[in-house]
Motif scaffolding. Sequence first.
Motif, PDB file in Angstrom:
ATOM      1  N   GLU A   1      -6.320  -1.202  16.114  1.00 30.34           N
ATOM      2  CA  GLU A   1      -7.666  -1.275  15.537  1.00 30.34           C
ATOM      3  C   GLU A   1      -7.565  -1.697  14.076  1.00 30.34           C
ATOM      4  OE1 GLU A   1     -10.685  -1.138  16.281  1.00 30.34           O
ATOM      5  OE2 GLU A   1     -10.627  -0.497  18.368  1.00 30.34           O
ATOM      6  N   GLY A   2      -8.072  -2.869  13.752  1.00 31.82           N
ATOM      7  CA  GLY A   2      -8.128  -3.315  12.360  1.00 31.82           C
ATOM      8  C   GLY A   2      -9.464  -2.933  11.765  1.00 31.82           C
TER       9      GLY A   2
ATOM     10  N   GLY B   1      -9.235  -5.556   2.755  1.00 32.98           N
ATOM     11  CA  GLY B   1      -8.763  -6.863   3.217  1.00 32.98           C
ATOM     12  C   GLY B   1      -9.616  -7.381   4.365  1.00 32.98           C
ATOM     13  N   CYS B   2      -9.773  -8.710   4.414  1.00 30.33           N
ATOM     14  CA  CYS B   2     -10.764  -9.321   5.299  1.00 30.33           C
ATOM     15  C   CYS B   2     -10.193  -9.761   6.638  1.00 30.33           C
ATOM     16  CB  CYS B   2     -11.390 -10.512   4.588  1.00 30.33           C
ATOM     17  SG  CYS B   2     -10.168 -11.695   3.998  1.00 30.33           S
ATOM     18  N   HIS B   3      -8.900  -9.506   6.884  1.00 31.13           N
ATOM     19  CA  HIS B   3      -8.276  -9.933   8.144  1.00 31.13           C
ATOM     20  C   HIS B   3      -6.987  -9.152   8.330  1.00 31.13           C
ATOM     21  CE1 HIS B   3      -6.305 -12.286   4.967  1.00 31.13           C
ATOM     22  NE2 HIS B   3      -5.237 -12.135   5.698  1.00 31.13           N
TER      23      HIS B   3
ATOM     24  N   ASN C   1      -5.727   0.172   8.469  1.00 29.97           N
ATOM     25  CA  ASN C   1      -6.783   0.060   7.458  1.00 29.97           C
ATOM     26  C   ASN C   1      -6.373  -0.996   6.442  1.00 29.97           C
ATOM     27  OD1 ASN C   1      -8.828   1.785   8.267  1.00 29.97           O
ATOM     28  ND2 ASN C   1      -7.995   3.559   7.216  1.00 29.97           N
ATOM     29  N   THR C   2      -7.203  -2.017   6.301  1.00 26.00           N
ATOM     30  CA  THR C   2      -6.846  -3.122   5.398  1.00 26.00           C
ATOM     31  C   THR C   2      -7.228  -2.822   3.951  1.00 26.00           C
ATOM     32  OG1 THR C   2      -8.961  -4.245   5.724  1.00 26.00           O
ATOM     33  CG2 THR C   2      -7.178  -4.820   7.253  1.00 26.00           C
TER      34      THR C   2
ATOM     35  N   PHE D   1      -4.506  -4.985  23.080  1.00 21.51           N
ATOM     36  CA  PHE D   1      -5.682  -5.567  22.442  1.00 21.51           C
ATOM     37  C   PHE D   1      -5.618  -5.312  20.946  1.00 21.51           C
ATOM     38  CE2 PHE D   1      -7.592  -4.889  26.741  1.00 21.51           C
ATOM     39  CZ  PHE D   1      -8.006  -6.191  26.979  1.00 21.51           C
ATOM     40  N   VAL D   2      -5.857  -6.341  20.165  1.00 20.69           N
ATOM     41  CA  VAL D   2      -5.964  -6.187  18.712  1.00 20.69           C
ATOM     42  C   VAL D   2      -7.415  -6.435  18.335  1.00 20.69           C
ATOM     43  CG1 VAL D   2      -5.218  -7.022  16.459  1.00 20.69           C
ATOM     44  CG2 VAL D   2      -3.610  -7.012  18.378  1.00 20.69           C
ATOM     45  N   GLU D   3      -8.089  -5.398  17.859  1.00 24.97           N
ATOM     46  CA  GLU D   3      -9.459  -5.591  17.373  1.00 24.97           C
ATOM     47  C   GLU D   3      -9.367  -5.935  15.899  1.00 24.97           C
ATOM     48  OE1 GLU D   3     -12.440  -2.574  18.309  1.00 24.97           O
ATOM     49  OE2 GLU D   3     -13.779  -3.399  16.796  1.00 24.97           O
ATOM     50  N   ASN D   4      -9.564  -7.201  15.584  1.00 23.88           N
ATOM     51  CA  ASN D   4      -9.441  -7.653  14.208  1.00 23.88           C
ATOM     52  C   ASN D   4     -10.610  -7.132  13.366  1.00 23.88           C
ATOM     53  OD1 ASN D   4      -8.429  -9.267  11.988  1.00 23.88           O
ATOM     54  ND2 ASN D   4      -7.558 -10.635  13.511  1.00 23.88           N
ATOM     55  N   VAL D   5     -10.520  -7.283  12.053  1.00 24.20           N
ATOM     56  CA  VAL D   5     -11.600  -6.929  11.143  1.00 24.20           C
ATOM     57  C   VAL D   5     -12.832  -7.788  11.481  1.00 24.20           C
ATOM     58  CG1 VAL D   5     -12.290  -6.942   8.705  1.00 24.20           C
ATOM     59  CG2 VAL D   5      -9.947  -6.344   9.346  1.00 24.20           C
TER      60      VAL D   5
END
Lengths: 226, 226
Positions: free
Chosen positions: B63-64, B90-92, B86-87, B114-118
């Motif tokens: 989870e991004g 960060g936007c990505h 947690n970014t 699965f990668v849930e991007n920002v």
Amino acid sequence: MEIKIMKNILDRNQNKADEIRNLLTLKKVMMVNIISSPGAGKTTLLERTCEALGAKFRIGVIEGDITTDRDAQRLKKYNIPIVVINTEGGCHLDSHSISKVLDNFDLDNIDILFVENVGNLICPTQFDLGESFKLAIVSTAEGDDKPGKYPMLFREAAAVLLNKIDLIPYTNFKIRNFNSDLRKINSHIPLFEISCTRGDGLAEWYKWIVEQVNSVTHFKHGVPRS
Amino acid sequence: MEIKIMKNILDRNQNKADEIRNLLTLKKVMMVNIISSPGAGKTTLLERTCEALGAKFRIGVIEGDITTDRDAQRLKKYNIPIVVINTEGGCHLDSHSISKVLDNFDLDNIDILFVENVGNLICPTQFDLGESFKLAIVSTAEGDDKPGKYPMLFREAAAVLLNKIDLIPYTNFKIRNFNSDLRKINSHIPLFEISCTRGDGLAEWYKWIVEQVNSVTHFKHGVPRS
């Protein structure tokens, strides 16, 4: 290393933004940096606002778009000065891109300069454009968790427009959740619950924006457009 | 100068992404990089997909999120391995952040990661994470002009999920406009018209994703989760 590079980019952006802010203060132009996710309703808000206030104030628009001029095409019918900045893939506008297009406007004959930023809830928040203030728009269809999950914009904006309230009955959006998250981040920020398609809440928005422009351009406002 | 810096960042990202792709190929894990605007329905899609396919495939999620673990909390009930990145503004996501968290997964016992991007329709598209493919989600409430205005993602994705089709009657969304723009950018991309809340079109999505995972993990799939 990356942090240092980023800081240099932001420093250079800030210097140019300060220049722009000084120029716009001198010219008594209120610049509004409109930020939202893609499709939250920035262009439709500008359409409604041009219709309601176009006779009272001289409005100009800078359209930030990645690759097209579609939003600008939608605003052509209001016969106002519009300049498009295509970012060619870039995720935000910066102060240098704004500075380059300001010459295209007759600033002595503009009261409000709306900047429609690229549709992105994150990156545009980091780049001061020299605006008078940032305006956040969010659509109810995005869900009520947006202030909590993307707090930066809601911390910095001067007002929040919650758009598409006509869709609330068809979604699981809860206004109390949205409001509660928003108040934790920015306790006194004005919140306007609106529907740009149906018209709900727009009178309050017009009243507020007129108050803001009067405070910025008090020697200049109210001159009918020729 | 800025272009060179950006190229270095992207080169380093690509090298690490290639490493990840080799590792996941070896482990027969299909990684799906899910990209959309904020609130288009990434997490709800994962909820539905875990419910439908969780007994057939071993699913993991990265989870991004910028600052919270809210999306991860929503997925906890499926009892699957989840790691939050947690970014911090960060936007990505990038390949380095993915690489750092991969150790938290038992890759021999994962079929789909699965990668849930920002939530961002722009920046995540530029950063290869080593995924098997990118998946684009867009909500009808964002308007039918999104492929035309934000073409990068639609050019690169392996499939498009048009979510919230239950809202179409209450908006000015025209499926023929959306489809026509999309086909100009990517003529053969599969398009699934779905509603994650109401269930429309999800059977076709499940069928497609099962075909994809079977092609990647054909020696490993179908092992019931213990």
